[in-house]
Design a protein around this motif. Structure first.
Motif, short mmCIF file in Angstrom:
data_model
loop_
_atom_site.label_atom_id
_atom_site.label_comp_id
_atom_site.label_asym_id
_atom_site.label_seq_id
_atom_site.Cartn_x
_atom_site.Cartn_y
_atom_site.Cartn_z
N PHE A 174 -19.50 -7.23 36.57
CA PHE A 174 -20.86 -7.30 36.04
C PHE A 174 -21.09 -8.71 35.51
CE2 PHE A 174 -20.85 -2.51 34.96
CZ PHE A 174 -21.46 -2.21 36.16
N LEU A 175 -22.20 -9.31 35.93
CA LEU A 175 -22.48 -10.68 35.51
C LEU A 175 -23.76 -10.75 34.70
CD1 LEU A 175 -21.90 -12.69 38.81
CD2 LEU A 175 -20.31 -12.40 36.89
N VAL A 201 -23.89 -10.82 29.04
CA VAL A 201 -23.84 -9.60 29.86
C VAL A 201 -23.90 -8.32 29.02
CG1 VAL A 201 -21.30 -9.44 29.98
CG2 VAL A 201 -22.68 -8.67 31.91
N ASN A 202 -23.33 -8.40 27.82
CA ASN A 202 -23.29 -7.19 26.98
C ASN A 202 -24.58 -6.97 26.21
OD1 ASN A 202 -22.60 -9.50 25.55
ND2 ASN A 202 -21.22 -8.44 24.15
N ALA A 203 -25.55 -7.87 26.41
CA ALA A 203 -26.88 -7.64 25.82
C ALA A 203 -27.69 -6.73 26.74
CB ALA A 203 -27.61 -8.96 25.60
N TYR A 204 -27.12 -6.29 27.85
CA TYR A 204 -27.82 -5.45 28.82
C TYR A 204 -28.50 -4.27 28.14
CZ TYR A 204 -28.89 -2.34 32.60
OH TYR A 204 -29.57 -1.51 33.45
N PHE A 232 -25.05 -1.48 27.66
CA PHE A 232 -23.93 -2.00 28.43
C PHE A 232 -22.77 -0.99 28.50
CE2 PHE A 232 -19.99 -4.57 28.53
CZ PHE A 232 -20.14 -5.10 29.80
N ALA A 233 -22.52 -0.32 27.37
CA ALA A 233 -21.43 0.66 27.30
C ALA A 233 -21.66 1.76 28.34
CB ALA A 233 -21.35 1.26 25.89
N GLU A 234 -22.90 2.22 28.42
CA GLU A 234 -23.23 3.30 29.35
C GLU A 234 -23.03 2.85 30.81
OE1 GLU A 234 -23.86 6.41 28.76
OE2 GLU A 234 -24.42 6.97 30.82
N LEU A 235 -23.35 1.57 31.08
CA LEU A 235 -23.15 1.05 32.45
C LEU A 235 -21.67 1.11 32.82
CD1 LEU A 235 -25.13 -2.20 33.22
CD2 LEU A 235 -25.68 0.16 33.81
N LEU A 236 -20.81 0.73 31.86
CA LEU A 236 -19.37 0.76 32.13
C LEU A 236 -18.94 2.20 32.43
CD1 LEU A 236 -17.84 -1.58 29.36
CD2 LEU A 236 -18.27 -2.13 31.75
N ILE A 237 -19.44 3.13 31.62
CA ILE A 237 -19.05 4.54 31.76
C ILE A 237 -19.49 5.06 33.14
CG2 ILE A 237 -19.49 6.87 30.85
CD1 ILE A 237 -19.73 5.44 28.03
N ASP A 286 -19.59 -1.59 18.82
CA ASP A 286 -18.48 -0.63 18.80
C ASP A 286 -18.55 0.28 20.02
OD1 ASP A 286 -17.39 -1.66 16.54
OD2 ASP A 286 -18.31 -0.21 15.17
N ARG A 287 -19.77 0.59 20.44
CA ARG A 287 -19.93 1.44 21.63
C ARG A 287 -19.32 0.76 22.87
NH1 ARG A 287 -22.97 5.40 23.35
NH2 ARG A 287 -23.74 4.31 25.19
N ALA A 288 -19.55 -0.55 22.98
CA ALA A 288 -19.01 -1.28 24.13
C ALA A 288 -17.48 -1.33 24.05
CB ALA A 288 -19.59 -2.69 24.18
N ILE A 289 -16.96 -1.56 22.86
CA ILE A 289 -15.50 -1.63 22.69
C ILE A 289 -14.89 -0.27 23.01
CG2 ILE A 289 -13.64 -1.98 21.00
CD1 ILE A 289 -15.57 -3.90 19.51
#
Ligand code: 5AD
Ligand code: SF4
Length: 501
Positions: free
Chosen positions: A251-252, A256-259, A266-271, A294-297
């Motif tokens: 993911f670029l 990027v984590n401000a998505y 961003f966390a949901e995209l990873l999931i 914390d959600r992303a971590i």
């Protein structure tokens, strides 16, 4: 001077003023592959010139890419767009009737190098006047018409938000010099299918632009405001890449984590990406520390396909400098973030970006950066000399650190980081790492390489593995830049240049 056709005149943001390229010349890098100078696979080759048989119908495109992974992804987007318009890609500039250079503007050095390359490419045009020479990307957006004034052989200047109209812009440029430099608040190219290069890795740009306005950085001015792709588009691209056989998704985004798309962060995209069959690794670059929730971590920790590696730009270890850089975190906050990440993902490998010689950086500020790097213990770091970029805020401030002193500071940090990287890599000796197989090394075709889960380049003797396989490699030796599996000729890897992108 030639008349310039202003294809799109209205600017939505102040764009007079100039992405994320890491230049290897002034940077120490472990991952030479993804951050090397010219990232296009079509390296110019020396030797015999190819005969050119012009035909009015032919559309042959040569594209060369400079800069960061966002540019690599953008070039794939352009290739997709032009492929649909009937262009065929060629591997040599001398065979093409359209030559595109996708450029970077993050430091002055990047622009100087591209000027040099444009000088070389103009000779194809002088030989065959029908050839269209186009400059795309951040330097194009930064300089706009000034680029054509300086290199009059350039026919087309197209910024990062102009690629949807690229076929038309090229047609216009056949008639007269053309600019396509309007920045957009909404363009994400969401539904456009990129023509991805073969390999294990698919770049997926999930957001574009940046709203952070760090005072040293030209990105917000050349890539415009922050905007995210619709979450469904991201998922469709991940599934499409998996169906095409890619094994790793990256993911670029500039931050990027401000998505965000509505409820999807961003966390949901990873999931969601973690559930896609066929994909074995999900990486991302570059996150901003202040958006590292914390959600992303937690998502990183829970998604087994997200490997334990994080590139987390620090820029400076001094609060005074961080404030003037407008980085919106203090060194304490950054340190606490690292603690939270390490608690959630034990053994995670961290890498970073550092700038030395920012205006007003004192010896004490520099010492603070040195200590922060030692304390945090990065696996690798990209270290840059500050380069004022006209248009960015800090370019208005007097430079207080001269080039000699910048060189002293960068050299010291590079040497210390190199020793640290070597120690870290040596601590892997004797262990077994999981490698995603990428292909043969440059020097020794019987020795292949791939990345470990810590994103370390790992070399191993090839015994029939295929690109995209996951392989367990027992580490027998290490350099500052690579892990060497049992049976690898260590001497051949004293230089990281041995490992191609
Ligand atoms: N000078 C030097 N380095 C810069 N970077 C961005 N702008 C500049 C500049 N003007 C570095 C930052 C960023 C990386 C992509 O490039 O460290 O994280
Ligand atoms: Fe530039 Fe800062 Fe945005 Fe990164 S977060 S692209 S350094 S302005």
């Amino acid at each position: 001077m030639r008349r310039i056709h202003l294809s799109l005149l209205i600017m939505e943001v102040p764009a007079e003023r100039v992405l994320c390229l890491r230049e290897f010349t002034d940077a120490f890098c472990h991952d030479l592959g993804s951050r090397s100078r010219r990232v296009s696979p079509n390296e110019p080759r020396k030797g015999r010139e190819v005969a050119y048989n012009p035909s009015p119908m032919e559309r042959r495109l040569y594209i060369e890419t400079y800069g960061c992974q966002m540019n690599v992804a953008d070039s794939e987007l352009m290739l997709g767009q032009l492929g649909r318009a009937g262009y065929r890609r060629v591997e040599r500039a001398e065979e093409a009737d359209v030559i595109l250079v996708n450029t970077c503007a993050i430091r002055e050095h990047a622009e100087q190098r591209i000027y040099g390359r444009l000088g070389e490419l103009t000779r194809y045009k002088l030989r065959r006047p029908g050839v269209v020479l186009g400059v795309a990307g951040c330097m194009a957006q930064h300089l706009r018409a000034r680029l054509i004034e300086r290199v009059p052989q350039v026919d087309l200047v197209v910024g990062p938000d102009g690629y949807r109209r690229l076929p038309e812009l090229i047609d216009e440029a056949r008639e007269e010099p053309t600019l396509g430099v309007r920045l957009s608040r909404v363009e994400t190219y969401g539904e456009l299918v990129p023509a991805r290069a073969d390999g294990v890795r698919a770049w997926v740009s999930i957001m574009r632009g940046c709203d952070k306005f760090c005072t040293f950085c030209i990105v917000p001015y050349v890539r415009g405001r922050e905007r995210s792709l619709p979450a469904d588009e991201v998922q469709r691209q991940v599934e499409h890449a998996a169906a095409e056989g890619f094994r790793e998704i990256v993911f670029l985004g500039q931050t990027v984590n401000a998505y965000r798309d509505g409820e999807v962060d961003f966390a949901e995209l990873l999931i969601r990406a973690n559930r896609v069959p066929g994909i074995v690794r999900i990486r991302f670059t570059s996150p901003h520390p202040s958006d590292m929730t914390d959600r992303a971590i937690d998502a990183m920790a829970r998604c087994e396909k997200v490997p334990p590696h994080l590139h987390l730009p620090l820029q400076s270890g001094s609060d005074a400098v961080l404030r003037r850089m407008r980085r919106i975190y203090s060194i304490d906050e950054y340190g606490r973030l690292v603690e939270r990440i390490r608690r959630a993902i034990p053994g995670i490998a961290l890498s970073t970006d550092i700038i030395v010689g920012f205006p007003g950086e004192t010896e004490e500020d520099f010492e603070a950066t040195r200590q922060a790097m030692a304390r945090i213990g990065y696996e690798s770091a990209f270290i840059f000399k500050y380069s004022p970029r006209p248009g960015a805020r800090s370019a208005e401030w007097p430079e207080t650190v001269d080039d000699r002193e910048k060189t002293r500071r960068i050299t010291l940090l590079i040497e210390e980081q190199k020793a640290r990287s070597l120690r870290k890599n040596e601590s892997d000796v004797g262990s077994t790492v999981e490698v995603l197989v990428e292909g043969p090394t440059k020097r020794t075709p019987t020795e292949w390489f791939g990345k470990s889960r810590h994103f370390k380049t790992t070399v191993f003797p090839h015994r029939g593995e295929r690109v995209g396989d996951l392989l367990s490699v027992r580490v027998a030796a290490a350099t500052p830049h690579a892990l060497l599996g049992e049976g690898v000729r260590a001497a051949a890897f004293a230089a990281v240049e041995d490992v191609p992108a």
